[in-house]
Motif scaffolding. Structure first.
Motif, PDB file in Angstrom:
ATOM      1  N   GLY A  18     -26.404  69.605  70.656  1.00 45.99           N
ATOM      2  CA  GLY A  18     -25.938  70.652  69.734  1.00 45.99           C
ATOM      3  C   GLY A  18     -24.411  70.795  69.745  1.00 45.99           C
ATOM      4  N   ASP A  19     -23.753  69.811  70.082  1.00 45.33           N
ATOM      5  CA  ASP A  19     -22.152  69.435  69.953  1.00 45.33           C
ATOM      6  C   ASP A  19     -21.550  69.465  68.553  1.00 45.33           C
ATOM      7  N   ARG A  20     -20.834  70.460  67.924  1.00 47.31           N
ATOM      8  CA  ARG A  20     -20.357  70.265  66.636  1.00 47.31           C
ATOM      9  C   ARG A  20     -19.645  69.166  66.303  1.00 47.31           C
ATOM     10  N   GLY A  21     -19.016  68.413  67.062  1.00 47.04           N
ATOM     11  CA  GLY A  21     -18.377  67.036  66.768  1.00 47.04           C
ATOM     12  C   GLY A  21     -19.639  66.183  66.286  1.00 47.04           C
ATOM     13  N   LEU A  22     -20.727  66.284  66.837  1.00 45.40           N
ATOM     14  CA  LEU A  22     -21.914  65.423  66.441  1.00 45.40           C
ATOM     15  C   LEU A  22     -22.206  65.733  64.837  1.00 45.40           C
ATOM     16  N   HIS A  23     -22.553  67.057  64.807  1.00 49.84           N
ATOM     17  CA  HIS A  23     -22.977  67.692  63.632  1.00 49.84           C
ATOM     18  C   HIS A  23     -22.066  67.602  62.473  1.00 49.84           C
ATOM     19  N   TYR A  24     -20.836  67.966  62.637  1.00 42.44           N
ATOM     20  CA  TYR A  24     -19.892  68.117  61.628  1.00 42.44           C
ATOM     21  C   TYR A  24     -18.459  67.547  61.646  1.00 42.44           C
ATOM     22  N   GLY A  25     -18.473  66.403  62.690  1.00 44.39           N
ATOM     23  CA  GLY A  25     -17.350  65.761  62.962  1.00 44.39           C
ATOM     24  C   GLY A  25     -16.046  67.002  63.402  1.00 44.39           C
ATOM     25  N   ASP A  26     -16.662  67.819  63.816  1.00 42.80           N
ATOM     26  CA  ASP A  26     -15.596  69.383  63.958  1.00 42.80           C
ATOM     27  C   ASP A  26     -14.986  69.104  65.202  1.00 42.80           C
ATOM     28  N   GLY A  27     -13.786  68.375  65.317  1.00 47.84           N
ATOM     29  CA  GLY A  27     -13.041  67.990  66.464  1.00 47.84           C
ATOM     30  C   GLY A  27     -11.856  67.119  66.030  1.00 47.84           C
ATOM     31  N   LEU A  28     -11.211  66.646  66.985  1.00 49.67           N
ATOM     32  CA  LEU A  28      -9.988  65.552  66.744  1.00 49.67           C
ATOM     33  C   LEU A  28     -10.246  64.491  67.997  1.00 49.67           C
ATOM     34  N   PHE A  29      -9.351  63.645  67.781  1.00 46.31           N
ATOM     35  CA  PHE A  29      -9.223  62.426  68.938  1.00 46.31           C
ATOM     36  C   PHE A  29      -7.888  61.816  68.739  1.00 46.31           C
ATOM     37  N   LEU A  81      -6.981  50.913  76.569  1.00 49.13           N
ATOM     38  CA  LEU A  81      -6.872  52.124  75.854  1.00 49.13           C
ATOM     39  C   LEU A  81      -7.755  53.323  76.393  1.00 49.13           C
ATOM     40  N   LEU A  82      -6.975  54.380  76.189  1.00 42.91           N
ATOM     41  CA  LEU A  82      -7.668  55.726  76.596  1.00 42.91           C
ATOM     42  C   LEU A  82      -7.971  56.492  75.360  1.00 42.91           C
ATOM     43  N   LYS A  83      -9.331  56.934  75.114  1.00 38.58           N
ATOM     44  CA  LYS A  83      -9.621  57.864  74.050  1.00 38.58           C
ATOM     45  C   LYS A  83      -9.832  59.083  74.331  1.00 38.58           C
ATOM     46  N   LEU A  84      -9.252  59.978  73.702  1.00 36.43           N
ATOM     47  CA  LEU A  84      -9.400  61.340  74.027  1.00 36.43           C
ATOM     48  C   LEU A  84     -10.230  62.006  72.909  1.00 36.43           C
ATOM     49  N   ILE A  85     -11.162  62.732  72.837  1.00 37.02           N
ATOM     50  CA  ILE A  85     -11.797  63.209  72.121  1.00 37.02           C
ATOM     51  C   ILE A  85     -12.103  64.609  72.413  1.00 37.02           C
ATOM     52  N   LEU A  86     -11.618  65.684  71.379  1.00 34.17           N
ATOM     53  CA  LEU A  86     -11.850  67.205  71.738  1.00 34.17           C
ATOM     54  C   LEU A  86     -12.742  67.703  70.552  1.00 34.17           C
ATOM     55  N   THR A  87     -13.878  68.288  70.868  1.00 32.44           N
ATOM     56  CA  THR A  87     -14.839  68.789  69.781  1.00 32.44           C
ATOM     57  C   THR A  87     -14.845  70.519  70.090  1.00 32.44           C
ATOM     58  N   ARG A  88     -15.225  71.137  69.114  1.00 30.30           N
ATOM     59  CA  ARG A  88     -15.500  72.722  69.346  1.00 30.30           C
ATOM     60  C   ARG A  88     -16.498  72.997  70.356  1.00 30.30           C
ATOM     61  N   GLY A  89     -17.189  72.038  70.674  1.00 34.86           N
ATOM     62  CA  GLY A  89     -18.375  72.313  71.645  1.00 34.86           C
ATOM     63  C   GLY A  89     -19.565  72.615  70.891  1.00 34.86           C
ATOM     64  N   VAL A  90     -20.549  73.122  71.674  1.00 38.82           N
ATOM     65  CA  VAL A  90     -21.907  73.678  71.081  1.00 38.82           C
ATOM     66  C   VAL A  90     -21.627  75.005  70.266  1.00 38.82           C
ATOM     67  N   GLY A  91     -22.401  74.951  69.079  1.00 38.90           N
ATOM     68  CA  GLY A  91     -22.191  76.184  68.283  1.00 38.90           C
ATOM     69  C   GLY A  91     -23.845  76.171  67.462  1.00 38.90           C
ATOM     70  N   GLY A  92     -24.008  77.230  67.015  1.00 39.17           N
ATOM     71  CA  GLY A  92     -25.377  77.556  66.343  1.00 39.17           C
ATOM     72  C   GLY A  92     -25.574  76.564  65.077  1.00 39.17           C
ATOM     73  N   ARG A  93     -26.702  76.722  64.340  1.00 40.73           N
ATOM     74  CA  ARG A  93     -26.893  76.031  63.183  1.00 40.73           C
ATOM     75  C   ARG A  93     -26.117  76.489  62.157  1.00 40.73           C
ATOM     76  N   GLY A  94     -25.435  75.471  61.126  1.00 38.23           N
ATOM     77  CA  GLY A  94     -24.811  75.912  59.993  1.00 38.23           C
ATOM     78  C   GLY A  94     -23.049  75.761  60.309  1.00 38.23           C
ATOM     79  N   TYR A  95     -22.398  75.859  59.278  1.00 37.36           N
ATOM     80  CA  TYR A  95     -21.046  75.539  59.274  1.00 37.36           C
ATOM     81  C   TYR A  95     -20.107  76.384  60.207  1.00 37.36           C
ATOM     82  N   ARG A  96     -20.549  77.665  59.958  1.00 37.83           N
ATOM     83  CA  ARG A  96     -19.716  78.758  60.466  1.00 37.83           C
ATOM     84  C   ARG A  96     -19.594  78.441  62.154  1.00 37.83           C
ATOM     85  N   PRO A  97     -18.220  78.482  62.246  1.00 33.92           N
ATOM     86  CA  PRO A  97     -17.941  78.073  63.757  1.00 33.92           C
ATOM     87  C   PRO A  97     -18.136  79.307  64.797  1.00 33.92           C
ATOM     88  N   PRO A  98     -18.345  78.807  65.960  1.00 34.27           N
ATOM     89  CA  PRO A  98     -18.586  80.217  66.998  1.00 34.27           C
ATOM     90  C   PRO A  98     -17.202  80.844  67.021  1.00 34.27           C
TER      91      PRO A  98
END
Length: 280
Positions: A18-29, A81-98
């Motif tokens: 359910g991580d929003r990084g997987l669903h929407y690319g909602d995050g940074l690296f 190399l060190l790769k750091l990924i920061l996502t919004r975490g788990v959220g409900g279905r749909g684009y609206r963030p928690p």
């Protein structure tokens, strides 16, 4: 090859579907070069991560916490190399963030052996890409997880002799490479594409701009056209992993890296490859 993984500070390699990084690319690296067990340009990477978090409305992770976690998995590497990924975490279905996000931190370490260095070997060959770069002033500059334009551009060639491809936006202004920032040398001054509407505010890009200023070399951030590139005396590329790559060939045109301001490039490369920790 991945050496170690931390997820929210724990050593495992599983995250929620359910991580929003997987669903929407909602995050940074951030991708950070490791030398002698220490990161290079750490402060610059953390500053860009903070800028991106503010832009996306993500709570900023604690710098001291990130440093502690980076130490845990990075200090065992001589080179990598060190790769750091920061996502919004788990959220409900749909684009609206928690309303109250619970960001997820993922740190991955990659060991690597220093390979042949284009700086020593006479530069790299590059090409033009057909895939246009996305334009969005709100996302420009930050290293968000949505990189499909670069993915599609990188699919355009499989020739191992071609190190990189240059991308332009729909209007024909060049943004940079699929993974790099571009600098154009006309024999007197430098130009590099602006990152206010598209592209990435690279950490080594910033180092190069500052080093040019100290050296008394004009460096203008502006729209870069194909004509400017084709008439350039020299070109070079930057990013955190490579440092600096002089360009020796663009498509069918040969360029002489010796005509670049080599003292400047040496200074940029030295800074980009110098390990450092900031005070926590």
């Amino acid at each position: 090859m991945i050496q170690r993984v931390l997820v929210d500070g724990r050593e495992h390699d599983r995250i929620s579907v359910g991580d929003r990084g997987l669903h929407y690319g909602d995050g940074l690296f951030e991708t950070i070069l490791i030398r002698d067990g220490m990161p290079c340009l750490w402060d610059r990477h953390m500053a860009r991560l903070a800028l991106g978090a503010d832009r996306l409305g993500l709570p900023r992770p604690s710098p001291s916490m990130l440093r502690d976690e980076a130490v845990r998995i990075g200090t065992e590497l001589d080179h990598g190399l060190l790769k750091l990924i920061l996502t919004r975490g788990v959220g409900g279905r749909g684009y609206r963030p928690p309303a109250t996000p619970h960001p997820r931190r993922i740190l991955l370490s990659y060991a690597s052996s220093p390979s042949s260095d284009p700086w020593i070997d006479g530069g790299v060959a590059i090409r033009f890409c057909e895939t246009p770069a996305s334009v969005n002033s709100h996302l420009a500059g930050i290293k968000h997880l949505n990189r499909l334009d670069a993915v599609l551009a990188r699919r355009e060639w499989d020739d191992p002799e071609i190190a990189e491809g240059l991308m332009c936006d729909e209007a024909g202004s060049f943004v940079g490479g699929t993974m790099t920032n571009l600098f154009v040398w006309d024999g007197v001054a430098l130009a590099t594409p602006s990152v206010t509407r598209s592209g990435l505010a690279g950490t080594v890009r910033a180092v190069a701009i500052e080093a040019a200023s100290r050296a008394g070399i004009a460096c203008v951030e502006r729209p870069v056209t194909r004509r400017m590139i084709e008439e350039a005396v020299g070109l070079f590329l930057t990013n955190a992993r490579i440092g600096v790559w002089p360009v020796s060939r663009l498509a069918d045109r040969l360029l002489d890296p010796e005509r670049l301001p080599l003292d400047l490039l040496s200074a940029v490369r030295r800074t980009a490859h110098t390990p450092e920790w900031s005070d926590p």
